[in-house]
Write a protein that holds these residues in place. Structure first.
Motif, PDB file in Angstrom:
ATOM      1  N   GLU A   1       0.825  -1.149   0.137  1.00  0.00           N
ATOM      2  CA  GLU A   1      -0.061  -0.044  -0.023  1.00  0.00           C
ATOM      3  C   GLU A   1       0.828   1.140   0.004  1.00  0.00           C
ATOM      4  O   GLU A   1       2.105   1.220   0.457  1.00  0.00           O
ATOM      5  CB  GLU A   1      -0.886   0.092   1.213  1.00  0.00           C
ATOM      6  CG  GLU A   1      -1.948  -1.047   1.269  1.00  0.00           C
ATOM      7  CD  GLU A   1      -1.195  -2.122   2.304  1.00  0.00           C
ATOM      8  OE1 GLU A   1      -2.013  -2.795   2.996  1.00  0.00           O
ATOM      9  OE2 GLU A   1      -0.066  -2.174   2.538  1.00  0.00           O
TER      10      GLU A   1
ATOM     11  N   TRP B   1     -10.446  -3.509   1.258  1.00  0.00           N
ATOM     12  CA  TRP B   1      -9.742  -2.570   2.207  1.00  0.00           C
ATOM     13  C   TRP B   1     -10.313  -2.596   3.504  1.00  0.00           C
ATOM     14  O   TRP B   1     -11.530  -3.027   3.461  1.00  0.00           O
ATOM     15  CB  TRP B   1      -9.871  -1.242   1.315  1.00  0.00           C
ATOM     16  CG  TRP B   1      -9.208  -0.855   0.075  1.00  0.00           C
ATOM     17  CD1 TRP B   1      -9.431  -0.877  -1.129  1.00  0.00           C
ATOM     18  CD2 TRP B   1      -7.847  -0.373   0.283  1.00  0.00           C
ATOM     19  NE1 TRP B   1      -8.450  -0.577  -1.858  1.00  0.00           N
ATOM     20  CE2 TRP B   1      -7.307  -0.138  -1.263  1.00  0.00           C
ATOM     21  CE3 TRP B   1      -6.777  -0.050   1.172  1.00  0.00           C
ATOM     22  CZ2 TRP B   1      -6.185   0.323  -1.538  1.00  0.00           C
ATOM     23  CZ3 TRP B   1      -5.514   0.501   0.995  1.00  0.00           C
ATOM     24  CH2 TRP B   1      -5.210   0.666  -0.380  1.00  0.00           C
TER      25      TRP B   1
ATOM     26  N   VAL C   1     -13.820  -1.902   4.896  1.00  0.00           N
ATOM     27  CA  VAL C   1     -14.191  -0.533   4.423  1.00  0.00           C
ATOM     28  C   VAL C   1     -14.719  -0.916   3.196  1.00  0.00           C
ATOM     29  O   VAL C   1     -15.773  -0.152   2.892  1.00  0.00           O
ATOM     30  CB  VAL C   1     -12.808   0.114   4.212  1.00  0.00           C
ATOM     31  CG1 VAL C   1     -13.136   1.420   3.344  1.00  0.00           C
ATOM     32  CG2 VAL C   1     -12.093   0.453   5.421  1.00  0.00           C
TER      33      VAL C   1
ATOM     34  N   ARG D   1     -10.011  -4.294  13.574  1.00  0.00           N
ATOM     35  CA  ARG D   1     -10.061  -4.196  12.250  1.00  0.00           C
ATOM     36  C   ARG D   1     -11.516  -4.285  11.454  1.00  0.00           C
ATOM     37  O   ARG D   1     -12.325  -5.114  11.809  1.00  0.00           O
ATOM     38  CB  ARG D   1      -9.276  -5.317  11.428  1.00  0.00           C
ATOM     39  CG  ARG D   1      -8.843  -5.239  10.064  1.00  0.00           C
ATOM     40  CD  ARG D   1      -7.680  -5.954   9.563  1.00  0.00           C
ATOM     41  NE  ARG D   1      -6.352  -5.939  10.391  1.00  0.00           N
ATOM     42  CZ  ARG D   1      -5.398  -6.484   9.873  1.00  0.00           C
ATOM     43  NH1 ARG D   1      -5.276  -7.054   8.801  1.00  0.00           N
ATOM     44  NH2 ARG D   1      -4.256  -6.235  10.628  1.00  0.00           N
TER      45      ARG D   1
ATOM     46  N   ARG E   1      -9.475  -1.236   7.546  1.00  0.00           N
ATOM     47  CA  ARG E   1      -8.726  -0.346   8.482  1.00  0.00           C
ATOM     48  C   ARG E   1      -8.759  -0.575  10.111  1.00  0.00           C
ATOM     49  O   ARG E   1      -9.874  -1.452  10.412  1.00  0.00           O
ATOM     50  CB  ARG E   1      -9.151   1.213   8.139  1.00  0.00           C
ATOM     51  CG  ARG E   1     -10.781   1.382   8.571  1.00  0.00           C
ATOM     52  CD  ARG E   1     -11.394   2.760   8.133  1.00  0.00           C
ATOM     53  NE  ARG E   1     -12.498   3.097   8.856  1.00  0.00           N
ATOM     54  CZ  ARG E   1     -13.421   4.045   8.525  1.00  0.00           C
ATOM     55  NH1 ARG E   1     -12.726   4.990   7.643  1.00  0.00           N
ATOM     56  NH2 ARG E   1     -14.590   4.187   9.052  1.00  0.00           N
TER      57      ARG E   1
ATOM     58  N   TYR F   1      -4.830   1.760   7.105  1.00  0.00           N
ATOM     59  CA  TYR F   1      -5.466   1.218   6.109  1.00  0.00           C
ATOM     60  C   TYR F   1      -4.734  -0.039   5.287  1.00  0.00           C
ATOM     61  O   TYR F   1      -3.577   0.169   5.010  1.00  0.00           O
ATOM     62  CB  TYR F   1      -5.727   2.382   5.209  1.00  0.00           C
ATOM     63  CG  TYR F   1      -6.885   3.098   5.443  1.00  0.00           C
ATOM     64  CD1 TYR F   1      -6.645   3.992   6.468  1.00  0.00           C
ATOM     65  CD2 TYR F   1      -8.387   2.804   5.062  1.00  0.00           C
ATOM     66  CE1 TYR F   1      -7.994   4.759   6.791  1.00  0.00           C
ATOM     67  CE2 TYR F   1      -9.233   3.737   5.425  1.00  0.00           C
ATOM     68  CZ  TYR F   1      -8.948   4.870   6.489  1.00  0.00           C
ATOM     69  OH  TYR F   1     -10.246   5.645   6.859  1.00  0.00           O
ATOM     70  N   TYR F   2      -5.384  -0.980   5.215  1.00  0.00           N
ATOM     71  CA  TYR F   2      -4.703  -2.197   4.640  1.00  0.00           C
ATOM     72  C   TYR F   2      -5.548  -2.737   3.427  1.00  0.00           C
ATOM     73  O   TYR F   2      -6.782  -2.792   3.397  1.00  0.00           O
ATOM     74  CB  TYR F   2      -4.843  -3.379   5.708  1.00  0.00           C
ATOM     75  CG  TYR F   2      -4.086  -3.124   6.921  1.00  0.00           C
ATOM     76  CD1 TYR F   2      -4.712  -2.494   7.996  1.00  0.00           C
ATOM     77  CD2 TYR F   2      -2.919  -3.365   6.994  1.00  0.00           C
ATOM     78  CE1 TYR F   2      -4.079  -2.183   9.141  1.00  0.00           C
ATOM     79  CE2 TYR F   2      -2.078  -3.306   8.113  1.00  0.00           C
ATOM     80  CZ  TYR F   2      -2.667  -2.683   9.430  1.00  0.00           C
ATOM     81  OH  TYR F   2      -1.959  -2.315  10.507  1.00  0.00           O
ATOM     82  N   CYS F   3      -4.754  -3.052   2.281  1.00  0.00           N
ATOM     83  CA  CYS F   3      -5.516  -3.976   1.252  1.00  0.00           C
ATOM     84  C   CYS F   3      -5.201  -5.352   1.691  1.00  0.00           C
ATOM     85  O   CYS F   3      -4.234  -5.809   2.150  1.00  0.00           O
ATOM     86  CB  CYS F   3      -4.989  -3.319   0.063  1.00  0.00           C
ATOM     87  SG  CYS F   3      -3.433  -3.784  -0.450  1.00  0.00           S
TER      88      CYS F   3
ATOM     89  N   ASP G   1     -11.848   8.693  10.121  1.00  0.00           N
ATOM     90  CA  ASP G   1     -11.607   7.898   9.384  1.00  0.00           C
ATOM     91  C   ASP G   1     -10.159   7.527   9.831  1.00  0.00           C
ATOM     92  O   ASP G   1      -9.476   6.955   8.844  1.00  0.00           O
ATOM     93  CB  ASP G   1     -11.569   8.390   7.976  1.00  0.00           C
ATOM     94  CG  ASP G   1     -13.005   8.821   7.625  1.00  0.00           C
ATOM     95  OD1 ASP G   1     -12.980   9.651   6.785  1.00  0.00           O
ATOM     96  OD2 ASP G   1     -13.888   7.665   7.662  1.00  0.00           O
TER      97      ASP G   1
END
Length: 120
Positions: free
Chosen positions: A6, A33, A45, A42, A35, A91-93, A87
């Motif tokens: 990312e 995605w 998203v 976790r 977060r 953030y993770y994909c 927000d």
């Protein structure tokens, strides 16, 4: 083996925008995605199918965030508009493996995460 990286996180004022990128190698899969804010679990998203035709979003980001992908470049994007302090998160994909797309356990590969901080 799928590798995910990312980028694009940073500090932005409330109401601003950021675009996150997730460079993927190793295959074309449904991508999600997630977060994680400090002290919280976790959180899903959104996700996009392998061909980009379908997307789904959490209610908390619907209408503000958009997921897209460029399979030729093996990259998935998360466009974040009208950002709010809530927000703020890492953030993770992730690459979907099997099962419920809303559940982190359904994803087999994860990136290292990128921090997004929204100031009020």
């Amino acid at each position: 083996q799928v590798q995910l990286v990312e980028s694009g996180g940073g500090l932005v004022q409330a109401g601003g925008s950021l675009r996150l990128s997730c460079a993927a190698s190793g295959g074309t899969l449904t991508m999600g995605w997630f977060r994680r804010a400090p002290g919280k679990e976790r959180e899903f998203v959104g996700a996009i199918t392998w061909n980009g035709k379908d997307t789904v979003y959490a209610d908390s980001v619907k209408g503000r965030f958009t997921i897209s992908r460029d399979n030729a470049e093996s990259t998935v994007f998360l466009q974040m508009n009208s950002l709010k302090p809530e927000d703020t998160a890492a953030y993770y994909c992730a690459a979907h493996n099997s099962g419920n797309i809303y559940t982190p356990g359904s994803y087999g590969y994860w990136g290292q995460g990128t921090q997004v901080t929204v100031s009020s």
